[in-house]
Design a protein around this motif. Structure first.
Motif, PDB file in Angstrom:
ATOM      1  N   UNK A  10       0.833  -1.207   0.000  1.00 47.50           N
ATOM      2  CA  UNK A  10       0.000   0.000   0.000  1.00 47.50           C
ATOM      3  C   UNK A  10       0.864   1.252   0.000  1.00 47.50           C
ATOM      4  N   UNK A  11       1.892   1.267   0.833  1.00 50.62           N
ATOM      5  CA  UNK A  11       2.777   2.434   0.916  1.00 50.62           C
ATOM      6  C   UNK A  11       3.513   2.634  -0.406  1.00 50.62           C
ATOM      7  N   UNK A  12       4.002   1.552  -0.988  1.00 49.31           N
ATOM      8  CA  UNK A  12       4.708   1.653  -2.264  1.00 49.31           C
ATOM      9  C   UNK A  12       3.769   2.157  -3.366  1.00 49.31           C
ATOM     10  N   UNK A  13       2.562   1.597  -3.424  1.00 44.56           N
ATOM     11  CA  UNK A  13       1.589   2.015  -4.435  1.00 44.56           C
ATOM     12  C   UNK A  13       1.258   3.498  -4.269  1.00 44.56           C
ATOM     13  N   UNK A  14       0.996   3.909  -3.039  1.00 40.37           N
ATOM     14  CA  UNK A  14       0.672   5.318  -2.781  1.00 40.37           C
ATOM     15  C   UNK A  14       1.849   6.219  -3.149  1.00 40.37           C
ATOM     16  N   UNK A  15       3.063   5.804  -2.804  1.00 46.86           N
ATOM     17  CA  UNK A  15       4.244   6.598  -3.133  1.00 46.86           C
ATOM     18  C   UNK A  15       4.411   6.790  -4.624  1.00 46.86           C
ATOM     19  N   UNK A  16       4.202   5.725  -5.370  1.00 46.30           N
ATOM     20  CA  UNK A  16       4.329   5.808  -6.833  1.00 46.30           C
ATOM     21  C   UNK A  16       3.266   6.726  -7.414  1.00 46.30           C
ATOM     22  N   UNK A  17       2.032   6.580  -6.956  1.00 47.14           N
ATOM     23  CA  UNK A  17       0.933   7.406  -7.486  1.00 47.14           C
ATOM     24  C   UNK A  17       1.113   8.867  -7.090  1.00 47.14           C
ATOM     25  N   UNK A  18       1.524   9.132  -5.845  1.00 50.74           N
ATOM     26  CA  UNK A  18       1.774  10.517  -5.425  1.00 50.74           C
ATOM     27  C   UNK A  18       2.884  11.119  -6.279  1.00 50.74           C
ATOM     28  N   UNK A  43      -7.310  12.368 -10.591  1.00 49.90           N
ATOM     29  CA  UNK A  43      -7.741  11.054 -11.055  1.00 49.90           C
ATOM     30  C   UNK A  43      -6.720   9.979 -10.670  1.00 49.90           C
ATOM     31  N   UNK A  44      -5.444  10.313 -10.755  1.00 56.81           N
ATOM     32  CA  UNK A  44      -4.409   9.380 -10.314  1.00 56.81           C
ATOM     33  C   UNK A  44      -4.571   9.055  -8.829  1.00 56.81           C
ATOM     34  N   UNK A  45      -4.790  10.092  -8.027  1.00 54.99           N
ATOM     35  CA  UNK A  45      -4.969   9.892  -6.588  1.00 54.99           C
ATOM     36  C   UNK A  45      -6.230   9.064  -6.324  1.00 54.99           C
ATOM     37  N   UNK A  46      -7.266   9.252  -7.128  1.00 53.32           N
ATOM     38  CA  UNK A  46      -8.493   8.465  -6.963  1.00 53.32           C
ATOM     39  C   UNK A  46      -8.217   6.975  -7.063  1.00 53.32           C
ATOM     40  N   UNK A  47      -7.252   6.574  -7.912  1.00 51.64           N
ATOM     41  CA  UNK A  47      -6.978   5.145  -8.045  1.00 51.64           C
ATOM     42  C   UNK A  47      -6.567   4.532  -6.707  1.00 51.64           C
ATOM     43  N   UNK A  56      -6.656   6.006   2.621  1.00 54.75           N
ATOM     44  CA  UNK A  56      -5.347   6.053   1.970  1.00 54.75           C
ATOM     45  C   UNK A  56      -5.367   7.066   0.823  1.00 54.75           C
ATOM     46  N   UNK A  57      -6.477   7.145   0.106  1.00 56.11           N
ATOM     47  CA  UNK A  57      -6.608   8.118  -0.976  1.00 56.11           C
ATOM     48  C   UNK A  57      -6.520   9.546  -0.469  1.00 56.11           C
ATOM     49  N   UNK A  58      -7.223   9.824   0.627  1.00 52.33           N
ATOM     50  CA  UNK A  58      -7.200  11.181   1.174  1.00 52.33           C
ATOM     51  C   UNK A  58      -5.830  11.529   1.761  1.00 52.33           C
ATOM     52  N   UNK A  60      -3.009  10.337   0.667  1.00 46.56           N
ATOM     53  CA  UNK A  60      -2.159  10.544  -0.507  1.00 46.56           C
ATOM     54  C   UNK A  60      -2.456  11.890  -1.163  1.00 46.56           C
ATOM     55  N   UNK A  61      -3.727  12.277  -1.186  1.00 45.29           N
ATOM     56  CA  UNK A  61      -4.102  13.599  -1.695  1.00 45.29           C
ATOM     57  C   UNK A  61      -3.405  14.681  -0.873  1.00 45.29           C
ATOM     58  N   UNK A  62      -3.448  14.557   0.458  1.00 35.90           N
ATOM     59  CA  UNK A  62      -2.784  15.543   1.313  1.00 35.90           C
ATOM     60  C   UNK A  62      -1.290  15.596   1.055  1.00 35.90           C
ATOM     61  N   UNK A  63      -0.674  14.440   0.897  1.00 35.64           N
ATOM     62  CA  UNK A  63       0.769  14.386   0.625  1.00 35.64           C
ATOM     63  C   UNK A  63       1.095  15.042  -0.712  1.00 35.64           C
ATOM     64  N   UNK A  64       0.328  14.697  -1.728  1.00 35.00           N
ATOM     65  CA  UNK A  64       0.604  15.263  -3.050  1.00 35.00           C
ATOM     66  C   UNK A  64       0.348  16.769  -3.070  1.00 35.00           C
ATOM     67  N   UNK A  65      -0.692  17.219  -2.365  1.00 36.72           N
ATOM     68  CA  UNK A  65      -0.979  18.657  -2.315  1.00 36.72           C
ATOM     69  C   UNK A  65       0.166  19.415  -1.644  1.00 36.72           C
ATOM     70  N   UNK A  66       0.672  18.865  -0.554  1.00 36.08           N
ATOM     71  CA  UNK A  66       1.796  19.493   0.145  1.00 36.08           C
ATOM     72  C   UNK A  66       3.038  19.528  -0.744  1.00 36.08           C
ATOM     73  N   UNK A  67       3.337  18.417  -1.389  1.00 32.05           N
ATOM     74  CA  UNK A  67       4.487  18.378  -2.294  1.00 32.05           C
ATOM     75  C   UNK A  67       4.330  19.358  -3.457  1.00 32.05           C
ATOM     76  N   UNK A  68       3.125  19.456  -3.990  1.00 33.10           N
ATOM     77  CA  UNK A  68       2.893  20.392  -5.095  1.00 33.10           C
ATOM     78  C   UNK A  68       3.158  21.829  -4.668  1.00 33.10           C
ATOM     79  N   UNK A  69       2.690  22.202  -3.476  1.00 35.65           N
ATOM     80  CA  UNK A  69       2.926  23.566  -3.018  1.00 35.65           C
ATOM     81  C   UNK A  69       4.397  23.826  -2.748  1.00 35.65           C
ATOM     82  N   UNK A  70       5.132  22.789  -2.374  1.00 38.70           N
ATOM     83  CA  UNK A  70       6.562  22.969  -2.122  1.00 38.70           C
ATOM     84  C   UNK A  70       7.377  22.979  -3.414  1.00 38.70           C
TER      85      UNK A  70
END
Length: 182
Positions: A10-18, A43-47, A56-58, A60-70
């Motif tokens: 799960x962590x690996x899948x989320x990391x790749x998608x993020x 849509x990627x995060x939705x997967x 896990x989706x939410x 990952x959304x939070x992680x990706x949003x934080x990374x995007x702002x950085x």
């Protein structure tokens, strides 16, 4: 994928998608992709929500949003990702469970419009978009309302397209991915 898959998978899948989501957002630097790529990233995060679960989706959304702002200097794309495109595909199916369907539709429109207003207000403060609004005055007093109406029509089309993409993922892509993972 089983809902009981190991945490390491799960962590690996989320990391790749993020990572893919953030990489997609990098291309939002191209002006015509400002709204398209946040939608694709969401849509990627939705997967993740579909394959594992919404929590896990939410996350990952939070992680990706934080990374995007950085990492991504495109403020407008980031704001629309954070306030709408990033989480909407995850919560869309929850909203659609509400009966009657008209109420679910009204709630989806409300979510969209609140998100757009918040993102636009922040953009006005950060990027001084008041000058752009002043430029719209030459098109008449109704220009903002026409643009808002067009945005709502675009949202309805986006919402319908998500249904098609969800179905295509579940019926076509997901079975092929599961065969590869076995």
């Amino acid at each position: 994928m089983s809902r009981h898959a190991g945490n390491s998978f799960k962590i690996a899948y989320c990391g790749i998608i993020v990572a893919l989501s953030v990489i997609a957002m990098l291309a939002a630097l191209i002006p015509s992709f400002t709204y398209l790529l946040p939608a694709i990233s969401g849509l990627l995060i939705w997967t993740i929500a579909d394959q594992i679960d919404r929590k896990w989706g939410l996350l990952s959304y939070g992680s990706s949003a934080l990374l995007c702002f950085m990492l991504i200097p495109e403020i407008e794309a980031n704001l629309f990702y954070v306030f709408f495109f990033g989480y909407y595909p995850i919560v869309k199916e929850l909203i659609e469970r509400i009966k009657p369907k008209v109420l679910a539709f009204v709630i989806k429109l409300a979510v969209f419009n609140v998100a757009v207003v918040i993102a636009f207000q922040i953009l006005c403060q950060v990027m001084n978009l008041d000058e752009i609004l002043d430029g719209l005055e030459s098109f008449g007093d109704m220009a903002v309302y026409v643009l808002w109406g067009a945005a709502n029509i675009a949202f309805v089309i986006y919402d319908i397209c998500l249904n098609t993409l969800f179905t295509a993922f579940r019926k076509w892509l997901k079975p092929r991915l599961m065969k590869k993972l076995k």
